[in-house]
Design an enzyme around this catalytic site. Structure first.
Site, short mmCIF file in Angstrom:
data_model
loop_
_atom_site.label_atom_id
_atom_site.label_comp_id
_atom_site.label_asym_id
_atom_site.label_seq_id
_atom_site.Cartn_x
_atom_site.Cartn_y
_atom_site.Cartn_z
N ARG A 167 0.84 -1.20 0.00
CA ARG A 167 0.00 0.00 0.00
C ARG A 167 0.87 1.25 0.00
O ARG A 167 1.78 1.36 0.81
CB ARG A 167 -0.89 0.01 1.24
CG ARG A 167 -2.25 0.63 0.99
CD ARG A 167 -3.13 0.55 2.20
NE ARG A 167 -3.52 -0.81 2.57
CZ ARG A 167 -4.41 -1.10 3.51
NH1 ARG A 167 -4.97 -0.14 4.19
NH2 ARG A 167 -4.72 -2.35 3.79
N SER B 281 -8.03 -0.48 0.23
CA SER B 281 -9.00 -0.66 1.31
C SER B 281 -9.66 0.65 1.72
O SER B 281 -10.29 1.30 0.91
CB SER B 281 -8.31 -1.36 2.49
OG SER B 281 -9.23 -1.71 3.48
N HIS B 282 -9.50 1.04 3.00
CA HIS B 282 -10.18 2.23 3.53
C HIS B 282 -9.29 3.48 3.48
O HIS B 282 -9.69 4.53 3.95
CB HIS B 282 -10.58 1.99 4.99
CG HIS B 282 -9.42 1.70 5.88
ND1 HIS B 282 -8.84 0.46 5.93
CD2 HIS B 282 -8.70 2.50 6.71
CE1 HIS B 282 -7.80 0.50 6.77
NE2 HIS B 282 -7.71 1.73 7.26
N LYS C 212 -3.61 -6.74 -2.38
CA LYS C 212 -3.75 -7.83 -1.41
C LYS C 212 -3.59 -9.14 -2.18
O LYS C 212 -4.02 -9.24 -3.33
CB LYS C 212 -5.14 -7.79 -0.74
CG LYS C 212 -5.35 -6.57 0.15
CD LYS C 212 -6.74 -6.56 0.79
CE LYS C 212 -6.92 -5.33 1.67
NZ LYS C 212 -8.28 -5.26 2.24
N ASP D 121 -16.43 -0.47 4.03
CA ASP D 121 -15.23 0.31 3.76
C ASP D 121 -14.98 0.29 2.24
O ASP D 121 -15.81 -0.19 1.48
CB ASP D 121 -14.04 -0.22 4.56
CG ASP D 121 -13.49 -1.54 4.03
OD1 ASP D 121 -14.26 -2.31 3.44
OD2 ASP D 121 -12.29 -1.81 4.21
N ASP E 93 -13.22 -1.37 0.07
CA ASP E 93 -13.24 -2.60 -0.73
C ASP E 93 -14.19 -3.65 -0.15
O ASP E 93 -14.18 -4.80 -0.56
CB ASP E 93 -11.83 -3.16 -0.92
CG ASP E 93 -11.17 -3.60 0.39
OD1 ASP E 93 -11.54 -3.08 1.47
OD2 ASP E 93 -10.27 -4.46 0.34
N ASP F 168 -14.53 -5.32 2.67
CA ASP F 168 -14.20 -6.48 3.52
C ASP F 168 -14.40 -6.14 5.00
O ASP F 168 -14.21 -7.00 5.86
CB ASP F 168 -12.79 -7.02 3.24
CG ASP F 168 -11.68 -6.00 3.44
OD1 ASP F 168 -11.98 -4.86 3.86
OD2 ASP F 168 -10.51 -6.34 3.18
N ARG F 169 -14.81 -4.89 5.30
CA ARG F 169 -15.08 -4.49 6.69
C ARG F 169 -16.47 -3.87 6.78
O ARG F 169 -16.90 -3.16 5.87
CB ARG F 169 -14.04 -3.48 7.17
CG ARG F 169 -12.64 -4.06 7.18
CD ARG F 169 -11.68 -3.20 7.97
NE ARG F 169 -11.59 -1.86 7.46
CZ ARG F 169 -11.64 -0.76 8.21
NH1 ARG F 169 -11.79 -0.84 9.51
NH2 ARG F 169 -11.52 0.42 7.66
N HIS G 283 -13.44 -6.29 10.40
CA HIS G 283 -13.21 -7.52 9.63
C HIS G 283 -13.87 -8.66 10.42
O HIS G 283 -13.51 -8.92 11.57
CB HIS G 283 -11.71 -7.85 9.55
CG HIS G 283 -10.92 -7.00 8.60
ND1 HIS G 283 -10.91 -7.22 7.24
CD2 HIS G 283 -10.10 -5.96 8.82
CE1 HIS G 283 -10.12 -6.35 6.66
NE2 HIS G 283 -9.61 -5.56 7.60
#
Length: 462
Positions: free
Chosen positions: A18, A106-107, A116, A242, A244, A246-247, A329
């Site tokens: 990232r 992600s966020h 990832k 978030d 992507d 996943d949360r 998560h």
């Protein structure tokens, strides 16, 4: 050797890659990483890699360069297009892919991007990410081969599978969804079309500029729009994602936020009646109440390190049915595949609310209460943060304190507990404290301050 590339080592994080696009993370990096990761897959006797990307402005170009690098390794590359990270996990699992790469940050704010990975069906993280960076810098890749690329649309199959674990009842829920302009937008639209009840989607358009708010559902200000809409619509529940997806973030009918550890209590109580003795994992930041409630419900609670890759690996090792983090998560291995998927967690949440006799707020308000600080993050240089935690741990050991050291230090006292750990993703330390009384919380904060002070670090006002 071929394709040596010196990447900025700051992009090599604990769980992923990232960095800031075009400042620390470049198109050329994406190609070189594709070439290196593809070589790992080939050397692991793999043949097939699945690739997806999120809604960030830079993601399509990065994905194209990544695919080119993977193809040059002689791999079959399956492009499933733009979508949420868990859809990639689903595709990699059901297609039995040998590797998988998601282009996402992600966020993180809009200027970031990253990747990832999965290798041979498992999380790819920690030392493996560092070694991948070394491999890129050395140009240590397999000879160029003739690969292939094909596109597969998996959205409908994924939506059908998500819906499988929603039990229909006579109750028709009113649900407000905040997509946070995330990569789940198109999947979410298809999902709600097949769910009973009334569904309102906020910020449904995929937009890598995140115009409504930052795509992080653990920050209360990012949930205000959702809380307002739940109140205005008199909805049963609000759900946020978030960047992507996943949360997850969850709001009850009265606008109360259910944090990750509170959600875990709700899910544990739902799963454990049919699976007595099952292991349920939560990270070191979770409330002591969660571990006690899991035990009360007949489960085997296990505290583990923070980090989605670390929790997933521990779940696979212990055959846990459920895992979760304060960050949102949540990992279901009960009826699902053990990876973090906010869309699936949303379906399981709605299924539980659907079966309640009263509103979700009755559950929220009946949960045992503790008084805690929020998660406190404060700057500490990358080359100092771990040594601060080590110094604190050594002093506590000398004092014969009751300490858990699986991830930083979590100190148990008669007043409750406090935690200090080094962030794996930022140049910062992370602290938290929890007590059953206000006075107890103050004592815990004083103990934390005093330990930090002894290492020359000042705790921000909390």
């Amino acid at each position: 050797m071929e394709h040596q590339r010196n990447i900025d080592t700051s992009i090599l994080r604990e769980y992923d890659i990232r960095g800031v696009y075009d400042k620390t993370f470049f198109i050329e990096d994406a190609y070189a990483i594709g070439r290196a990761f593809g070589s790992l897959v080939i050397r692991n006797n793999g043949k097939k890699v699945v690739v997806s990307y999120d809604g960030r402005v830079s993601s399509p170009d990065l994905e194209a360069a990544l695919v080119d690098g993977l193809k040059k390794c002689g791999l079959e590359v399956i492009r499933i297009g733009r979508g949420p990270t868990p859809m990639l996990y689903y595709a990699a699992t059901t297609m039995e892919a040998d590797g998988a790469v998601m282009v996402t940050a992600s966020h993180n704010p809009k200027e970031y991007n990253g990747m990832k990975f999965m290798l041979a069906g498992k999380s790819f993280f920690g030392k493996q990410i560092q070694e991948l960076g070394v491999q890129v810098s050395k140009g240590d890749v397999v000879p160029e081969g003739i690969g292939s690329v094909r596109k597969v649309d998996i959205v409908d199959e994924y939506v059908t599978r998500l819906l499988k674990d929603f039990g229909v009842t006579d109750r028709k829920l009113k649900v407000v969804w905040d997509n946070s302009n995330s990569a789940a937008g198109e999947v979410l639209t298809k999902l709600v079309q097949q769910l009973p009840g009334e569904h309102i989607i906020l910020n449904g358009t995929i937009d890598g500029n995140f115009p409504a708010h930052s795509p992080d559902p653990t920050v209360p200000k990012n949930l205000v729009q959702l809380q307002d809409e739940v109140a205005a619509r008199q909805a049963d529940i609000g759900i946020a994602f978030d960047g992507d997806a996943d949360r997850i973030g969850v709001i009850d009918d009265k606008g109360n936020i259910l944090w990750g550890d509170q959600l875990m209590i709700v899910y544990s109580r739902d799963i454990l009646p049919d699976h007595q003795g099952a292991t349920i994992i939560a990270d070191v930041k979770a409330s002591q109440i969660l571990f006690e409630e899991v035990k009360k419900a007949g489960g085997n609670p296990l505290m583990w390190c923070t980090g989605h890759s670390l929790i997933k690996a521990k779940m696979a090792e212990t055959k846990a049915l459920l895992g979760g983090e304060m960050s949102g998560h949540i990992f279901f291995a009960d009826k699902w595949y053990g990876f973090d998927d906010a869309l699936y967690v949303a379906i399981r949440t709605l299924d539980i609310v659907n079966r309640l006799k009263g509103p979700l707020s009755e559950i929220t308000e009946s949960l045992p209460k503790a008084i805690s600080t929020p998660e406190i993050r404060f700057d500490c240089a990358d080359d100092r943060k771990f040594s601060v935690v080590q110094e604190v741990a050594e002093r506590l050991k000398a004092e014969k304190a009751d300490v858990v050291t699986i991830d930083g230090v979590r100190v148990n006292t008669p007043d409750g507990w406090w935690l200090l750990r080094a962030s794996n993703t930022q140049a910062s330390l992370v602290a938290r404290a929890e007590s059953t009384t206000g006075d107890g919380l103050e004592k815990l904060k004083d103990a934390l301050k005093s330990q930090l002070s002894a290492s020359g670090v000042e705790l921000p006002k909390i």
